[in-house]
Design an enzyme around this catalytic site. Structure first.
Site, short mmCIF file in Angstrom:
data_model
loop_
_atom_site.label_atom_id
_atom_site.label_comp_id
_atom_site.label_asym_id
_atom_site.label_seq_id
_atom_site.Cartn_x
_atom_site.Cartn_y
_atom_site.Cartn_z
N CYS A 85 39.05 19.05 -34.51
CA CYS A 85 40.85 19.25 -34.59
C CYS A 85 41.02 18.30 -35.88
CB CYS A 85 41.20 18.71 -33.19
SG CYS A 85 41.41 17.33 -32.36
N SER A 101 -10.36 -10.21 -33.47
CA SER A 101 -10.29 -9.18 -33.00
C SER A 101 -10.67 -8.48 -31.67
CB SER A 101 -9.92 -7.61 -34.06
OG SER A 101 -8.76 -7.27 -34.02
N LEU A 102 -9.80 -7.54 -31.28
CA LEU A 102 -10.40 -6.42 -30.03
C LEU A 102 -10.81 -4.93 -30.80
CD1 LEU A 102 -8.29 -7.30 -26.99
CD2 LEU A 102 -10.56 -7.59 -27.55
N CYS A 161 38.99 13.61 -36.64
CA CYS A 161 37.92 14.01 -35.14
C CYS A 161 37.70 15.02 -36.77
CB CYS A 161 38.96 14.88 -33.91
SG CYS A 161 37.95 15.52 -33.36
N ASP A 205 1.86 -8.02 -26.58
CA ASP A 205 2.04 -7.90 -27.57
C ASP A 205 3.38 -9.30 -28.79
OD1 ASP A 205 2.79 -6.72 -29.37
OD2 ASP A 205 3.84 -5.11 -29.12
N CYS A 242 38.64 10.65 -30.19
CA CYS A 242 39.89 12.28 -31.03
C CYS A 242 40.59 12.07 -30.00
CB CYS A 242 38.76 13.06 -30.73
SG CYS A 242 40.23 14.77 -30.91
N CYS A 266 41.68 19.53 -28.33
CA CYS A 266 40.55 19.12 -29.26
C CYS A 266 39.37 20.34 -28.88
CB CYS A 266 40.19 17.96 -29.28
SG CYS A 266 38.67 18.01 -30.47
N TYR A 269 -6.37 -16.30 -22.27
CA TYR A 269 -6.97 -15.20 -22.01
C TYR A 269 -8.02 -15.33 -21.96
CZ TYR A 269 -5.73 -13.53 -26.77
OH TYR A 269 -5.29 -13.79 -27.66
N LYS A 322 -2.29 -6.26 -22.93
CA LYS A 322 -2.68 -6.27 -24.13
C LYS A 322 -0.78 -6.73 -24.09
CE LYS A 322 -3.98 -5.63 -28.27
NZ LYS A 322 -3.58 -5.48 -29.30
N ALA A 350 1.45 3.70 -36.96
CA ALA A 350 1.12 3.71 -38.20
C ALA A 350 0.40 3.23 -38.97
CB ALA A 350 2.82 3.38 -38.68
N LYS A 401 -5.37 1.12 -25.85
CA LYS A 401 -4.17 1.37 -26.13
C LYS A 401 -2.88 1.88 -25.11
CE LYS A 401 -3.71 -1.37 -30.09
NZ LYS A 401 -3.32 -1.25 -31.03
N ASP A 454 -2.36 1.61 -37.14
CA ASP A 454 -3.37 2.26 -36.49
C ASP A 454 -4.20 3.19 -37.44
OD1 ASP A 454 -3.60 -0.44 -34.87
OD2 ASP A 454 -3.25 1.07 -32.93
N GLU A 488 -6.76 -6.50 -17.78
CA GLU A 488 -5.33 -7.25 -18.40
C GLU A 488 -4.84 -6.86 -19.07
OE1 GLU A 488 -7.18 -10.01 -20.70
OE2 GLU A 488 -8.42 -10.28 -19.23
S1 IVH Z 1 -8.74 -11.29 -26.08
C1 IVH Z 1 -12.66 -12.12 -28.42
N1 IVH Z 1 -6.64 -10.27 -24.68
O1 IVH Z 1 -4.70 -8.79 -28.86
C2 IVH Z 1 -11.17 -11.99 -27.29
N2 IVH Z 1 -6.66 -10.09 -26.58
O2 IVH Z 1 -6.21 -6.84 -30.90
C3 IVH Z 1 -10.30 -11.68 -28.17
N3 IVH Z 1 -3.61 -8.99 -26.85
O3 IVH Z 1 -5.76 -10.93 -31.34
C4 IVH Z 1 -8.86 -11.49 -27.70
N4 IVH Z 1 -3.05 -9.46 -24.78
O4 IVH Z 1 -3.90 -11.82 -30.29
C5 IVH Z 1 -7.48 -10.23 -25.84
N5 IVH Z 1 -5.38 -9.91 -22.78
C6 IVH Z 1 -5.81 -10.04 -23.88
C7 IVH Z 1 -4.61 -10.31 -25.43
C8 IVH Z 1 -5.28 -9.52 -26.10
C9 IVH Z 1 -2.65 -9.46 -26.34
C10 IVH Z 1 -4.33 -9.24 -28.40
C11 IVH Z 1 -4.48 -10.77 -29.31
C12 IVH Z 1 -5.46 -10.35 -30.29
C13 IVH Z 1 -5.57 -8.87 -30.50
C14 IVH Z 1 -6.61 -8.00 -31.10
#
Ligand code: IVH
Length: 674
Positions: A414, A83-84, A411, A120, A429, A435, A228, A118, A36, A317, A38, A116
């Site tokens: 019944c 971030s990514l 119930c 959570d 029940c 029933c 990572y 991602k 939501a 995603k 995103d 790799e």
């Molecule tokens: S790379 C500059 N690799 O995802 C490098 N992030 O949405 C940026 N995350 O803040 C991050 N698994 O907390 C990278 N294999 C992975 C990841 C990863 C989870 C998280 C991380 C980042 C967020 C971005």
């Protein structure tokens, strides 16, 4: 859309996103699921790209998110934690790859990416100086985060000191703190026992556990860490590709996921994505996507960063497994054995790849635990093939005038009393076959494919037959006539005669199907088969007491008690008799009586090499003579039967001194035994 309207929408979206950032990053108490969030962010980005002059410097689309909370001291990151960029489909992945190739001027060939999971969890930066952990920090707003050094020492244990030669003077490792699914389940069990609040999901549990002011609390929590990427680096020689850097990190003591792979171009990325998506529910930790990173570090340099994220990495995603929707009603279902299950009727919502409009609420305890009320906005989860569940209630969105749900004590079908089973969790029940709901479920079960397999006897027809009073229980089915059935609403004569024919055909069954079809509590398909094989006929089962039943392998005291109780009820006996009188029959059961002097009785046997009879046939004959046929040779093996071209198993038998039978000896033993 007018510019004014766009401006208003942008303002509103920014307000919402800021609020959600605050809930997520600062309070560790997200208000809406990631999908939501995103969606809001995408709306904002779309509007901003249509109206570039309306992009504000402090727009959430321009920054990483969150602010350092005030509870821990603040740490300024030497290199910002970014971030990514996200991709939600293949096209967006292809566009990313195209941009990469353009910028690094690659005309032919494929880019090597590292794919790799991602994870959570929460991003954490670890700073090592001369191999020692000197600082650990959360991401915060990307520029500065919280100082969680003491807590990370608890998480990393031995990993707070790097091992090996050539450790850089300063090395910052970026990675994710997360909680494995099994650890999450254990932690919640402990929380429950201690009367503490349960965590909604592993991510929340990880966040709540890491951001504890008392490191001793963190020490008690099962957190994991995977590195990572790198942050600041001073001195030392690091490898030239991301792939090698990850291997190197592993070698100096930083945990790195085992799931990393080098892949080639978009096809390689997609192949990895699909494999991980298929394995998602079996993975030991939760992931919300796949990250692809350009492996060559010189290319990463060339590609650089946008304000928010590296241009050399992309998060693809996975379909969201959590969504928000509204609980429209709680209905009570009465099962075949009277079990009362509350079911949530939801405003339909797309989650985990399908549209969901029902979710189980399990039992009264679960409703109490969630504190859920009709009208509430709820977070729904659907992972894999698991039945959708309600994870939590968004209390801030509770409308006025809702009331706590009252679990019925009678119930709803019944009106018999609802009784709680001794464990207190299951409510039933007490009406039994009085029933109508239980009767109906019982008939549906009787007709089902693995039971009597009566084609065309669907839910609707069962409902009508009961409503019209044409049947009262399963024994009435076989007296139905074409005229009666075709008189039912929306029932053509042809379908009616098909149903009667199907009923007739179903009379020719097997003892195990019949036993299963009766719907005896705790007697599933396998138990029905076991009983059929052990007793051979129905009379013997009816005559058996609990003790005799318990002699059968796999039949314990509880199942034995349930069987005896079922057949002790005269009503059940009458139903069985009426079914037999209607012509339900089965072939005589061939009982496997293994003679005591069978040479294979209770022996563990391994077959290897090519025999002149099919492997399966040999196995069947051996089993009929009481053998257990297994696949690998151990010291517990009694015989290894060796055909032509036998390989390592024969060798192993020899080493372990297990008797080896050649085919001629084996055939002779078979002949003698029968
Ligand atoms: S790379 C500059 N690799 O995802 C490098 N992030 O949405 C940026 N995350 O803040 C991050 N698994 O907390 C990278 N294999 C992975 C990841 C990863 C989870 C998280 C991380 C980042 C967020 C971005």
């Amino acid at each position: 859309m007018s510019k004014q309207q766009a401006e208003r929408d942008i303002k509103q979206l920014i307000e919402q996103l800021e609020y959600h950032n605050y809930r997520y990053y600062v309070l560790d108490d997200p208000f809406i699921p990631d999908v939501a969030y995103d969606r809001l962010m995408r709306e904002l980005e779309a509007l901003e790209s249509q109206h570039p002059d309306l992009v504000r410097e402090n727009s959430p689309s321009q920054k990483v998110g969150g602010h350092a909370a005030r509870t821990f001291s603040e740490v300024t990151h030497a290199v910002p934690m970014r971030s990514l960029a996200n991709a939600f489909d293949e096209d967006e992945l292809s566009a990313f790859d195209r941009r990469v190739r353009e910028i690094v001027e690659l005309e032919k060939g494929l880019v090597t990416y590292v794919a790799e999971p991602k994870l959570d969890g929460l991003a954490v930066s670890l700073r090592f100086e001369n191999g020692w952990l000197v600082q650990a920090a959360t991401r915060g707003d990307g520029r500065s985060g919280e100082n969680i050094t003491q807590n990370m020492r608890q998480v990393l244990g031995e990993g707070t000191q790097l091992v090996g030669k050539d450790i850089p003077r300063v090395l910052e490792v970026r990675g994710e703190v997360f909680m494995r699914k099994s650890d999450f389940v254990d932690l919640n069990k402990r929380q429950q026992v201690a009367g503490n609040k349960l965590f909604v999901n592993p991510r929340n549990a990880a966040a709540g556990s890491l951001r504890q002011l008392d490191p001793a609390v963190t020490a008690e929590r099962p957190l994991s860490y995977y590195g990572y990427s790198l942050g600041e680096l001073v001195g030392g020689n690091v490898p030239e590709t991301h792939w090698e850097i990850m291997q190197w990190l592993k070698s100096i003591g930083i945990p790195v996921s085992e799931l990393l792979e080098q892949v080639e171009g978009v096809p390689g990325c997609l192949d990895y994505y699909q494999r991980l998506q298929a394995d998602r529910d079996q993975l030991p930790f939760e992931i919300d996507g796949i990250v692809y990173k350009v492996s060559r570090m010189d290319w990463q340099q060339t590609l650089g960063f946008t304000a928010k994220a590296p241009r050399w990495a992309l998060a693809h995603k996975l379909p969201a497994q959590e969504e928000v929707t509204v609980l429209e009603n709680i209905e009570i279902q009465v099962g075949r054995t009277g079990a009362i299950t509350p079911v949530a009727r939801l405003q339909p919502v797309f989650v985990g790849g399908v549209t969901v409009s029902n979710a189980t609420l399990h039992n009264k305890d679960e409703i109490d635990r969630l504190g859920v009320r009709v009208g509430d906005t709820v977070v729904v989860r659907r992972a894999g093939d698991v039945i959708p569940e309600i994870l939590s209630v968004v209390l801030d969105l509770r409308p006025d005038g809702t009331k706590p749900f009252e679990f019925p004590d009678r119930c709803p079908v019944c009106d018999s009393a609802v009784v709680n089973e001794s464990d207190g969790v299951i409510a039933r029940c007490s009406g039994g076959l009085i029933c109508p709901a239980q009767r109906k479920e019982n008939i549906k079960h009787f007709a089902s494919r693995k039971a009597m397999d009566i084609e065309g006897l669907g839910d609707k027809i069962v409902d009508q037959l009961l409503e019209e009073g044409l049947i009262e229980d399963v024994s009435g089915l076989y007296s139905l006539t074409v005229e009666q059935v075709s008189a039912l609403e929306r029932m053509a004569e042809k379908s009616a005669s098909n149903l009667i024919a199907a009923l007739e055909q179903s009379k020719d069954t097997t003892l195990s199907r019949f036993l299963f079809a009766l719907g005896i509590p705790l007697v599933g398909e396998t138990t029905a088969e076991t009983l059929s094989a052990a007793f051979g006929d129905l009379d013997a089962i009816l005559a058996a007491g609990e003790e005799a039943l318990q002699q059968v392998p796999d039949i314990g005291p509880i199942v034995a008690e349930s069987l005896v109780a079922f057949f002790a009820q005269s009503n059940n006996r009458e139903i069985v008799n009426r079914l037999l009188e209607s012509g339900v029959h089965w072939p005589k059961v061939e009982q496997v009586k293994v003679s005591e002097d069978s040479p294979f009785n209770e022996k563990t046997v391994v077959l290897t090499g090519t025999l002149s009879m099919a492997r399966n046939e040999a196995k069947k004959q051996l089993q009929a003579l009481g053998a257990k046929v297994t696949g690998s040779v151990s010291k517990n093996t009694d015989y290894v039967i060796v055909g032509a071209d036998a390989g390592s198993k024969a060798d192993k038998a020899e080493t372990l001194g297990v008797p080896i039978l050649d085919e001629a000896t084996f055939t002779k033993m078979l002949e003698d035994a029968v």
